[in-house]
Motif scaffolding. Structure first.
Motif, PDB file in Angstrom:
ATOM      1  N   TYR A 314     -67.786  -0.947  -8.590  1.00  0.00           N
ATOM      2  CA  TYR A 314     -69.246  -0.476  -9.512  1.00  0.00           C
ATOM      3  C   TYR A 314     -67.900  -0.961 -10.944  1.00  0.00           C
ATOM      4  O   TYR A 314     -69.135  -1.608 -11.928  1.00  0.00           O
ATOM      5  N   PHE A 315     -67.224  -0.625 -11.443  1.00  0.00           N
ATOM      6  CA  PHE A 315     -66.524  -0.945 -12.742  1.00  0.00           C
ATOM      7  C   PHE A 315     -66.729  -2.574 -12.942  1.00  0.00           C
ATOM      8  O   PHE A 315     -67.187  -3.082 -13.863  1.00  0.00           O
ATOM      9  N   ALA A 316     -66.323  -2.843 -12.050  1.00  0.00           N
ATOM     10  CA  ALA A 316     -66.290  -5.117 -11.777  1.00  0.00           C
ATOM     11  C   ALA A 316     -68.107  -5.837 -11.730  1.00  0.00           C
ATOM     12  O   ALA A 316     -67.733  -6.495 -13.176  1.00  0.00           O
ATOM     13  N   ALA A 317     -68.490  -4.494 -11.130  1.00  0.00           N
ATOM     14  CA  ALA A 317     -70.118  -4.827 -11.618  1.00  0.00           C
ATOM     15  C   ALA A 317     -70.964  -4.825 -13.137  1.00  0.00           C
ATOM     16  O   ALA A 317     -71.608  -5.853 -12.947  1.00  0.00           O
ATOM     17  N   LEU A 318     -70.307  -3.398 -13.193  1.00  0.00           N
ATOM     18  CA  LEU A 318     -70.702  -3.218 -14.453  1.00  0.00           C
ATOM     19  C   LEU A 318     -70.182  -4.046 -15.311  1.00  0.00           C
ATOM     20  O   LEU A 318     -71.031  -4.842 -16.664  1.00  0.00           O
ATOM     21  N   TYR A 319     -69.265  -4.483 -15.530  1.00  0.00           N
ATOM     22  CA  TYR A 319     -68.677  -5.462 -16.358  1.00  0.00           C
ATOM     23  C   TYR A 319     -69.310  -6.372 -16.633  1.00  0.00           C
ATOM     24  O   TYR A 319     -69.307  -7.427 -17.597  1.00  0.00           O
ATOM     25  N   TYR A 320     -68.700  -7.509 -15.118  1.00  0.00           N
ATOM     26  CA  TYR A 320     -69.900  -9.008 -15.191  1.00  0.00           C
ATOM     27  C   TYR A 320     -71.138  -8.936 -16.090  1.00  0.00           C
ATOM     28  O   TYR A 320     -71.371 -10.071 -16.097  1.00  0.00           O
ATOM     29  N   ALA A 321     -71.986  -7.940 -15.487  1.00  0.00           N
ATOM     30  CA  ALA A 321     -73.339  -8.217 -16.057  1.00  0.00           C
ATOM     31  C   ALA A 321     -73.154  -7.154 -17.446  1.00  0.00           C
ATOM     32  O   ALA A 321     -74.313  -8.929 -18.112  1.00  0.00           O
ATOM     33  N   MET A 322     -72.866  -6.658 -17.645  1.00  0.00           N
ATOM     34  CA  MET A 322     -72.844  -6.677 -19.589  1.00  0.00           C
ATOM     35  C   MET A 322     -71.970  -7.501 -20.472  1.00  0.00           C
ATOM     36  O   MET A 322     -72.327  -7.891 -21.100  1.00  0.00           O
ATOM     37  N   SER A 323     -70.541  -8.232 -19.633  1.00  0.00           N
ATOM     38  CA  SER A 323     -71.046  -9.779 -20.267  1.00  0.00           C
ATOM     39  C   SER A 323     -70.975 -10.936 -20.372  1.00  0.00           C
ATOM     40  O   SER A 323     -71.574 -11.069 -21.289  1.00  0.00           O
ATOM     41  N   VAL A 324     -71.733 -10.679 -19.090  1.00  0.00           N
ATOM     42  CA  VAL A 324     -72.751 -12.255 -19.001  1.00  0.00           C
ATOM     43  C   VAL A 324     -74.097 -12.127 -19.634  1.00  0.00           C
ATOM     44  O   VAL A 324     -74.349 -12.789 -20.451  1.00  0.00           O
ATOM     45  N   GLY A 325     -74.668 -10.543 -19.475  1.00  0.00           N
ATOM     46  CA  GLY A 325     -76.027 -10.498 -20.036  1.00  0.00           C
ATOM     47  C   GLY A 325     -75.976 -10.059 -21.420  1.00  0.00           C
ATOM     48  O   GLY A 325     -77.223  -9.559 -22.000  1.00  0.00           O
TER      49      GLY A 325
END
Length: 419
Positions: A314-325
Motif C-alpha cells: 500500500y505504501f509503495a502504491a500510493l507513493y508511486y501513484a502520487m509521485s508520478v501523478g
C-alpha cells in the motif's frame, strides 16, 4: 501567478484519523455486524462485500471528474463537507428502520461517499510535496489511517459481546459530523505541483514501478476482500470468544502499521523492485495460513505476515501513484478504484472456491481449501502482468550497460507506459 497554498499536515492527519474510524467499520467491521446483528452466513457476507465494492469502484473513478464538474459552485473542501454530512445521515438508518435493507444502504452509501472523499484528501496530502517530504507526509498519514482502522475494531468488541453490533454503525454519525468541524483548517483546494521540482523528484523507473504496483495493489485487496467477510467464521472455527473477534482481526492491521512506519523512516525501498516482489510473496503465504490455520496462534501469525506485506504494498502504491501523478485527485481516484477492484474480486473468487467443485461435478463444496486454491490461483494469474515492467526494466539496464561498455553515448530507451 499566485502559488496555491498548501494545507498544513496536522489538520490532514486529524481528519484522516477520524474519517478512518468509519473506514474501519465499513470494510473491516461490517462483516461482524452482518453476522451478529443480522444472522448472515458466509455467502451473504461475501455478496454484501461484492456489491459495496462495485459501488466503491464507480465512485472512485468519478472522484476527479466530479471535483472538476462542481468546481464553479463548490470547492474541493466544500465537496468534502457534503460527503461527511451525507454519511452522518446514512449511518442513522439502522437505528430508525428495521430490516437488513438498512445495512445494505449503509454499506453502499458509505462506499460511494468514502470513494469520493479519499482521493481528494490524498491530493491535499501530496500535491505540492515531493520526494522525501512526500514520503514523510505519507508516513504520518498511513500511520494515522491504519491506526484508526485498528482502533475502530477494538472499540467494536464490547458492542459485539453485548449483542448491540448495529450501534457501531450508528456511532459513526457523530464521527462524520466531527470531520466537518475539522475542515475550516483546510485550504479551499489542494496545493499544486511545480513542474521542475516534480520532474526532479522522480526517476525513469518510477513509471514502470507504478505500472507494476497498480497490479499488485488490487491483488492485495483481493486477499483483504476475502479475509474481511471470512474472519468472523474463521475465528469461530478456531475457538476465539466473541469479545476477542475484532481485536484478533486487528492483528493484521497493526502489523500493517508497523510495516508502514518502517517504510516511513527509511527510504532504501524507493525505486527497488525487491520490495514489491517480496511483499507479494509474503502476502500470499500469510493469507493462505489465515484461511487454513487449525489454531488461533497460527491464524494470528498468518494475519501478522499478511498485514506486514500488505502495508509495504500500500505504501509503495500510493507513493508511486502520487509521485508520478503529481498529487492529482485523478491519481488518488485511480488508486482507490484499484482497491475497490480487489474488494470485489476477492469475495467473487472465494465464492467460486467454496461452490465451484460442486458446480463442476466434484461433489462437496470446496471449503477452506477451495477458497485458498481459487483466490491464490487468481492472484498468481493477476500477478503475471506485474512482472512485465520488471522484465522490461532489466532489459533496459542491460542495454544501457552494453552502451557504456562500448562507449556508445546513446542510451537505450523503452516506450512510456500509458498509466
Amino acid at each position: 501567478m499566485t502559488k496555491q497554498p498548501r494545507t498544513r499536515l496536522g489538520p490532514i492527519l486529524v481528519l484522516t484519523f477520524v474519517a478512518s474510524l468509519g473506514t474501519g467499520v465499513q470494510w473491516s467491521g461490517i462483516s461482524f455486524i452482518a453476522k451478529h446483528e443480522y444472522g448472515y452466513g458466509q455467502e451473504l457476507n461475501f455478496l454484501l462485500f461484492i456489491v459495496a465494492a462495485l459501488a466503491y469502484i464507480g465512485a472512485a473513478f468519478c472522484a476527479g471528474p466530479l471535483t472538476r464538474a462542481v468546481s464553479r459552485r463548490l470547492s474541493p473542501r466544500g465537496l468534502l463537507a457534503w460527503t461527511f454530512i451525507l454519511q452522518s445521515l446514512v449511518c442513522i438508518l439502522p437505528l430508525v428502520f428495521e430490516g437488513d435493507w438498512a445495512l445494505w444502504t449503509v454499506a453502499c452509501g458509505v462506499s460511494v461517499l468514502t470513494a469520493t472523499y479519499w482521493p481528494i484528501i490524498e491530493s491535499y496530502l501530496t500535491a505540492g510535496r515531493y520526494g522525501d517530504e512526500m514520503r514523510r507526509a505519507m508516513g504520518w498519514w498511513n500511520i494515522s489511517w491504519t491506526s484508526a482502522v485498528g482502533v475502530a475494531l477494538l472499540l467494536m468488541a464490547p458492542l459485539l459481546d453485548a449483542e448491540r453490533a448495529v450501534l457501531a454503525i450508528v456511532g459513526l454519525t457523530p464521527v462524520f459530523i466531527c470531520c466537518t468541524l475539522i475542515l475550516p483548517w483546510f485550504a479551499s483546494a489542494p496545493g499544486k505541483h511545480e513542474e521542475k521540482q516534480w520532474k526532479d523528484s522522480i526517476t525513469t523507473e518510477y513509471r514502470y514501478l507504478l505500472h507494476s504496483v497498480r497490479v499488485i495493489l488490487p491483488i492485495s485487496y483481493i486477499l483483504i476482500g476475502t479475509l474481511s467477510p471470512l474472519m468472523p467464521y474463521r475465528l469461530e472455527e478456531v475457538g476465539a470468544p466473541t469479545l476477542a473477534e475484532t481485536p484478533a482481526t486487528a492483528t493484521w492491521i497493526f502489523a500493517r502499521v508497523v510495516a508502514m512506519a518502517i517504510m516511513w523512516r527509511i527510504s532504501f525501498w524507493r525505486g527497488r523492485w525487491g520490495t514489491l516482489l517480496s511483499a507479494g510473496l509474503f502476502m500470499t503465504l500469510g493469507f493462505a495460513l489465515v484461511v487454513v490455520a487449525p489454531t488461533l496462534p497460527l491464524l494470528l501469525v498468518g494475519l501478522a505476515a499478511f498485514g506486514s506485506a500488505q502495508g509495504m504494498v500500500y505504501f509503495a502504491a500510493l507513493y508511486y501513484a502520487m509521485s508520478v501523478g503529481a498529487g492529482s485527485v485523478e491519481s488518488g481516484g485511480t488508486h482507490e478504484a484499484l482497491i475497490g477492484v480487489g474488494y470485489a474480486a476477492g469475495p467473487i473468487a472465494a465464492l467460486a472456491g467454496m461452490h465451484g467443485p460442486a458446480l463442476v461435478g466434484f461433489g462437496a463444496v470446496g471449503g477452506p481449501g477451495g477458497i485458498v486454491a481459487a483466490v491464490t490461483g487468481l492472484t498468481v494469474i493477476a500477478a503475471l502482468p506485474a512482472l512485465r515492467p520488471y522484465v522490461l526494466v532489466r532489459r533496459l539496464r542491460r542495454a544501457n550497460q552494453t552502451c557504456m561498455d562500448s562507449r556508445d553515448p546513446t542510451p537505450a530507451r523503452l516506450g512510456e507506459w500509458k498509466l
